[in-house]
Design a protein around this motif. Structure first.
Motif, PDB file in Angstrom:
ATOM      1  N   LEU A  37       0.814  -0.979   0.002  1.00 33.10           N
ATOM      2  CA  LEU A  37       0.000  -0.266   0.558  1.00 33.10           C
ATOM      3  C   LEU A  37       1.037   1.464  -0.188  1.00 33.10           C
ATOM      4  CD1 LEU A  37      -3.545  -1.049   2.360  1.00 33.10           C
ATOM      5  CD2 LEU A  37      -2.861  -1.456  -0.015  1.00 33.10           C
ATOM      6  N   LEU A  38       1.843   1.018   1.035  1.00 36.32           N
ATOM      7  CA  LEU A  38       2.958   2.402   0.894  1.00 36.32           C
ATOM      8  C   LEU A  38       2.778   2.765  -0.770  1.00 36.32           C
ATOM      9  CD1 LEU A  38       4.289   4.754   2.581  1.00 36.32           C
ATOM     10  CD2 LEU A  38       6.449   2.861   3.027  1.00 36.32           C
ATOM     11  N   PHE A  39       3.641   1.142  -1.495  1.00 33.98           N
ATOM     12  CA  PHE A  39       4.149   1.855  -2.516  1.00 33.98           C
ATOM     13  C   PHE A  39       3.609   2.315  -4.039  1.00 33.98           C
ATOM     14  CE2 PHE A  39       4.730   0.121  -6.557  1.00 33.98           C
ATOM     15  CZ  PHE A  39       6.328   1.071  -6.576  1.00 33.98           C
ATOM     16  N   SER A  40       2.669   1.599  -3.387  1.00 33.66           N
ATOM     17  CA  SER A  40       1.509   2.043  -3.866  1.00 33.66           C
ATOM     18  C   SER A  40       0.801   3.649  -4.188  1.00 33.66           C
ATOM     19  CB  SER A  40      -0.221   1.380  -4.060  1.00 33.66           C
ATOM     20  OG  SER A  40       0.080  -0.088  -4.779  1.00 33.66           O
ATOM     21  N   VAL A  41       0.481   3.814  -2.534  1.00 33.72           N
ATOM     22  CA  VAL A  41       0.304   5.495  -2.415  1.00 33.72           C
ATOM     23  C   VAL A  41       0.626   6.614  -3.509  1.00 33.72           C
ATOM     24  CG1 VAL A  41       0.064   7.258  -0.772  1.00 33.72           C
ATOM     25  CG2 VAL A  41      -1.187   5.325  -0.941  1.00 33.72           C
ATOM     26  N   ILE A  42       2.294   6.149  -2.754  1.00 31.21           N
ATOM     27  CA  ILE A  42       3.847   7.348  -3.521  1.00 31.21           C
ATOM     28  C   ILE A  42       3.412   6.905  -4.839  1.00 31.21           C
ATOM     29  CG2 ILE A  42       6.242   7.199  -3.438  1.00 31.21           C
ATOM     30  CD1 ILE A  42       6.435   5.964  -0.523  1.00 31.21           C
TER      31      ILE A  42
END
Length: 399
Positions: A37-42
């Motif tokens: 999720l963190l990667f996707s948001v960035i």
């Protein structure tokens, strides 16, 4: 600062599909995939900021820019076919799921009312908003729904009370056995190609005549970052709640359709209603934004007006909405259309992201608002992942 257009992107990617994907991720793998999720948001913040800057700087949405800068007739026809197939047809195919998801939420809240009335009613409300042709009205309605959705899912997370240490551990990248498909699904439900068309289109129309573009771009970057981060927090709340409720149990197949009911033994009756309201809000926001995105893509590629007041724009949006309503109301199977749309999206996503990156680096197009070298360097690994994601999706669809 007042959040605005960026919340349309949040409204678009937090739909029944995202709720299902996040629920399955939490139920099957606990907190282990939070890093995804963190990667996707960035990645989404970077790409959507570029699309937004394109709209503000040029006054054109992504489809219009694509049409304007492809000069070979054959390539222009191919590009038009691919965009209309992936975004226009795809939006229509996914619209059925959005309307069905919103209906499921209301059915769980009002079980004594005939379930058959909800889909047509939700479609009618969506049609009224779209047919108004007013950005402000649509934007304000979506902002209210996103706020409602945020309060609902974050409250449900608080009730679930996941261990903070386990949540934090999920930010360390790991790949549990059998998680590859879920990882790609989580990324794919956040980095959505039609949001690039939607975001650029809304901002191009909203700020086309504004002379202080630098100030607007700065505000838009903040709006985009905060809005998409909020979307990531909502997804995190759903994943974490599912993890607390179902990970390590034999709860069976978890989905957006049954999660509200399955949460009741753990969190009590209030959670059942909270989650159902969130599902309704998620379905309705996506039911409104999918036709908008499809209309921007189709109208832009065909050289039609991208103004919401335009009769052609309204017609395209309403056709997408009506197709989804028919599939959802009549119980038709949209699988064949969805598979076609997914294949087209698999081809379009890497092409459109490379094209977007090329476009925002052209001084002749962007003037003084081109990408910095640092931003380009950060974006390269994201593009590589998008190529991998799209290749995997295409291979899985073919074989």
């Amino acid at each position: 600062m007042r959040l605005g257009p960026g919340l349309l992107v949040t409204a678009a990617f937090i739909g029944p599909g995202t709720i299902t994907t996040a629920s399955v991720a939490g139920a099957n793998f606990g907190f282990a995939l939070i890093w995804t999720l963190l990667f996707s948001v960035i990645a989404t913040i970077l790409l959507q900021s570029m699309a937004a800057r394109l709209g503000v700087a040029t006054g054109k949405d992504l489809a219009q820019a694509l049409r304007a800068h492809i000069h070979t007739p054959v390539l222009k026809v191919l590009a038009s076919f691919l965009v209309i197939s992936a975004i226009g047809v795809g939006s229509a195919a996914y619209e059925a799921g959005n309307l069905s998801g919103a209906s499921m939420g209301l059915i769980k809240i009002f079980p004594t009312i005939n379930a058959q009335i909800w889909t047509p009613l939700i479609a009618f409300i969506s049609a009224l908003l779209l047919y108004s042709g007013k950005h402000k009205v649509v934007e304000n309605a979506l902002i209210l729904l996103v706020i409602l959705m945020s309060l609902v899912f974050i409250s449900t997370l608080v009730m679930a009370a996941p261990p903070i240490s386990q949540v934090l551990a999920g930010f360390i990248p790991t790949m549990p056995e059998g998680s590859v498909t879920t990882v790609l699904a989580l990324i794919g439900t956040t980095i959505v190609p039609y949001n690039l068309f939607l975001h650029s289109g809304v901002l191009a129309a909203k700020y086309n005549n504004n002379s202080d573009k630098r100030k607007i771009i700065k505000q838009t970057n903040i709006d985009t970052s905060l809005s998409i981060t909020l979307g990531g927090v909502i997804t995190l709340a759903i994943l974490s709640t599912a993890s607390v409720a179902f990970y390590g149990t034999d709860a069976g197949k978890v989905s957006a359709a049954n999660m509200a009911v399955q949460l009741e033994p753990l969190l009590g009756g209030a959670a059942h209603y909270f989650f159902a309201i969130g599902l309704f809000a998620a379905g309705l926001t996506s039911a409104i934004t999918a036709p908008l995105a499809g209309a921007y893509a189709v109208c832009g590629m065909l050289g039609w007006s991208n103004k919401m007041q335009s009769s052609r724009f309204k017609s395209v949006a309403l056709v997408i909405l009506l197709f989804g309503a028919a599939v959802a109301s009549l119980g038709l199977d949209p699988v064949a259309v969805i598979i076609f749309a997914q294949a087209a999206n698999g081809l379009l996503l890497p092409i459109i992201t490379v094209y977007l990156l090329w476009l925002v680096n052209q001084k002749a197009v962007m003037g003084n608002y081109t990408n910095s070298v640092l931003l380009n360097l950060i974006t390269v690994p994201i593009l590589l992942l998008i190529f991998g994601l799209s290749s995997y999706k295409l291979i899985s669809l073919i074989f």
